[in-house]
Design an enzyme around this catalytic site. Structure first.
Site, PDB file in Angstrom:
ATOM      1  N   ASP A 105       0.804  -1.226   0.000  1.00  0.00           N
ATOM      2  CA  ASP A 105       0.000   0.000   0.000  1.00  0.00           C
ATOM      3  C   ASP A 105       0.833   1.271   0.000  1.00  0.00           C
ATOM      4  O   ASP A 105       0.402   2.301  -0.513  1.00  0.00           O
ATOM      5  CB  ASP A 105      -0.953   0.007   1.195  1.00  0.00           C
ATOM      6  CG  ASP A 105      -0.226   0.279   2.502  1.00  0.00           C
ATOM      7  OD1 ASP A 105       0.575  -0.575   2.914  1.00  0.00           O
ATOM      8  OD2 ASP A 105      -0.448   1.352   3.105  1.00  0.00           O
ATOM      9  N   TYR A 145      -4.888   0.793   9.532  1.00  0.00           N
ATOM     10  CA  TYR A 145      -6.052   1.096   8.692  1.00  0.00           C
ATOM     11  C   TYR A 145      -7.323   0.768   9.450  1.00  0.00           C
ATOM     12  O   TYR A 145      -8.156  -0.010   9.011  1.00  0.00           O
ATOM     13  CB  TYR A 145      -5.959   0.360   7.351  1.00  0.00           C
ATOM     14  CG  TYR A 145      -4.893   0.946   6.463  1.00  0.00           C
ATOM     15  CD1 TYR A 145      -5.116   2.151   5.798  1.00  0.00           C
ATOM     16  CD2 TYR A 145      -3.657   0.336   6.322  1.00  0.00           C
ATOM     17  CE1 TYR A 145      -4.135   2.718   5.000  1.00  0.00           C
ATOM     18  CE2 TYR A 145      -2.666   0.910   5.531  1.00  0.00           C
ATOM     19  CZ  TYR A 145      -2.912   2.093   4.874  1.00  0.00           C
ATOM     20  OH  TYR A 145      -1.942   2.661   4.096  1.00  0.00           O
ATOM     21  N   GLU A 189       5.938   9.789   2.692  1.00  0.00           N
ATOM     22  CA  GLU A 189       5.584   8.434   2.254  1.00  0.00           C
ATOM     23  C   GLU A 189       4.549   8.475   1.133  1.00  0.00           C
ATOM     24  O   GLU A 189       3.526   9.148   1.249  1.00  0.00           O
ATOM     25  CB  GLU A 189       5.025   7.621   3.425  1.00  0.00           C
ATOM     26  CG  GLU A 189       4.803   6.154   3.082  1.00  0.00           C
ATOM     27  CD  GLU A 189       4.470   5.309   4.302  1.00  0.00           C
ATOM     28  OE1 GLU A 189       4.613   4.079   4.230  1.00  0.00           O
ATOM     29  OE2 GLU A 189       4.062   5.880   5.345  1.00  0.00           O
ATOM     30  N   ASP A 230       5.866   0.386   3.124  1.00  0.00           N
ATOM     31  CA  ASP A 230       6.167  -0.813   3.891  1.00  0.00           C
ATOM     32  C   ASP A 230       5.923  -2.048   3.028  1.00  0.00           C
ATOM     33  O   ASP A 230       5.725  -1.948   1.821  1.00  0.00           O
ATOM     34  CB  ASP A 230       5.340  -0.858   5.177  1.00  0.00           C
ATOM     35  CG  ASP A 230       3.847  -0.632   4.906  1.00  0.00           C
ATOM     36  OD1 ASP A 230       3.408  -0.925   3.767  1.00  0.00           O
ATOM     37  OD2 ASP A 230       3.130  -0.166   5.810  1.00  0.00           O
TER      38      ASP A 230
END
Length: 496
Positions: A85, A236, A476, A88
């Site tokens: 996603d 999430y 990120e 990571d």
């Protein structure tokens, strides 16, 4: 969350006009310089850098290699593939499904403007839908995550070297997750539209699976962050509740299947599932603005008078994001960037801008504007506002920095992304262990691998940006930042 007012706000017209003039006028030094076609190509290329599993022969980002080839083995299933996603090495099903939905919507609404990049955009969709078919192959359940996030976040290592726990997490009857299942159904249904004429058999497979997954989501109601709290929170966690994903899934199933049962479901559940809540939110956790804009297309075409309230909500969304309105949830930076509290702000910029552009097209076909207090928002104004946000991302901002990696002369060089920041397998064939990667994370040097097309979380409310890996909220990139941007860039590449 408190229920939001269903009435369009009123405000001084002078404030609105002044704000619009400021925010819709690009800086003289940068106006008109952008190559939207190049940015489109790069925005899609980014998804190849996020691929997990066995990479295909036509993989264009060559510094990546095969990874996570045993995902699902501990559960006796094949869960290889899909997308990481962000920076990571976890595969989180909730944001991945939303990413796939938005890539599909980008192709559905703006594919005709993408020219030679349309084929690559469709490939990006299929990489997502292929994986979603795998995670939904089990009856009455969905695999919603692969990888232990605490183990993963304790390391800084390449996906090709992963030796962290690849735990598998699943929702089922006893552990419901209507949010992630509803979004997965939406993604499969939206994908079925993309492939309707390109691959009819695959399209039917996606739609049939979407129907089953939605039935499971609706029958076994609950939030996956309650069922799987230790695995998905705080990463999430579904803060907004699962009700919006049920409406969102039904809306996409109606669009894909044209079955009356889904329209009736929407009408019957509009109030129960809070369609009018938080109308200026749209992202992986909150679908409200997206639901209202998506459903409004039919209303504006005169085909669904019984869904008129969704158009009313969509109009309210438009008014709430216009600059010049003092709305507590939507602000603008001094440089003109949409800003919402929380991390990774660019996810809000691209998703809300996508809705502005999509709705402007729907309004154009209906020959109408949105009444906002003492003024009205024309389709042309909404397009200019969306374009101004895209231009900010590409470099029309106080720092004159492109927030898309690899686009323009100045862009983030130290993004918070493991694969990008560590030497590639080709450059460093020996394994780099869990903690051995820390020196690369802390290094002041630019990342050795350029993740072309990645859009980072972006600057703060003051337009300041630290080009530094530890500042992950700003540095990120994520798939759900890029997915709506694909549609925006597709349109502006053909309508600069």
């Amino acid at each position: 969350m408190a229920r939001k007012s269903r009435h369009s706000p009123t405000f001084p017209s002078f404030s609105l006009v002044f704000s619009l003039l400021f925010l819709l006028t690009p800086p003289l030094s940068t106006a008109g310089r952008h190559d939207y076609g190049d940015a489109l190509r790069k925005s899609i290329l980014f998804f190849e850098g996020q691929r997990s599993g066995k990479l295909p022969p036509d993989q264009r980002i060559k510094w990546r290699r095969d990874s996570a080839l045993r995902d699902g083995a501990t559960a006796g299933v094949d869960l290889t593939g899909g997308y990481y996603d962000a920076g990571d090495n976890i595969k989180f099903g909730f944001p991945m499904a939303f990413t796939t939905t938005m890539l599909s919507w980008s192709v559905i609404d703006f594919g005709k403007s993408m020219g030679p990049e349309l084929n690559n955009a469709v490939k990006a969709v299929r990489w997502g839908t292929d994986y979603l078919l795998k995670v939904t192959a089990v009856a009455d359940g969905v695999y919603v995550q692969v990888g232990d996030p605490y183990s993963d976040h304790n390391c800084w290592e390449r996906p090709e070297d992963m030796d962290t726990l690849r735990s598998v997490y699943k929702i089922d009857r006893a552990h419901p997750g209507s949010d992630v299942a509803g979004e997965t159904a939406a993604a499969l249904a939206a994908g079925s539209i993309v492939f309707r004429s390109r691959d009819p058999a695959y399209s039917r497979l996606l739609l049939d699976r979407a129907v089953k997954v939605f039935e499971f989501a609706d029958t076994h109601r609950g939030a996956y962050s309650s069922s799987l709290h230790s695995a998905v929170c705080p990463f999430y966690c579904d803060v907004n509740g699962y009700q919006d994903e049920l409406l969102w899934g039904a809306a996409w199933l109606h669009k894909a299947s044209r079955r009356r049962e889904y329209r009736e479901y929407i009408v019957r559940n509009e109030v129960v599932l809070r369609a009018g809540d938080t109308i200026n939110e749209f992202g992986w956790d909150n679908k409200h603005a997206g639901i209202n804009v998506l459903i409004s297309k039919e209303v504006l075409m005169g085909k669904a008078p019984d869904l008129k309230s969704f158009q009313f909500n969509a109009d309210g969304f438009i008014c709430s994001v216009l600059p010049g309105i003092s709305h507590p949830q939507v602000q603008y930076s001094p440089g003109g960037l949409i800003f919402k509290a929380g991390g990774s702000n660019m996810q809000h910029v691209t998703s809300l801008s996508f809705l502005l552009l999509a709705y402007s097209n729907y309004l154009s076909h209906a020959n109408r504007a949105v009444p906002c207090g003492e003024t009205s928002a024309s389709p042309a104004l909404l397009k200019r506002l969306a374009k101004r946000q895209v231009d900010y991302i590409l470099g029309d901002n106080p720092l004159e920095m492109s927030y898309m990696v690899g686009y323009g002369a100045r862009y983030p060089r130290r993004i918070h992304h493991r694969a990008s920041s560590l030497p590639s397998v080709k450059a460093h064939p020996a394994r780099i262990g869990c903690k051995a990667g820390s020196r690369y994370f802390l290094s002041p040097n630019p990342n050795p691998n350029v993740l072309v097309g990645a859009v980072v979380g972006g600057p703060n409310i003051s337009d300041a940006f630290p080009d530094s890996r530890p500042f992950f909220q700003e540095s990120e990139p994520t798939t759900y930042i890029n997915a709506p941007l694909v549609g925006l860039l597709g349109y502006f590449s053909a309508h600069p």
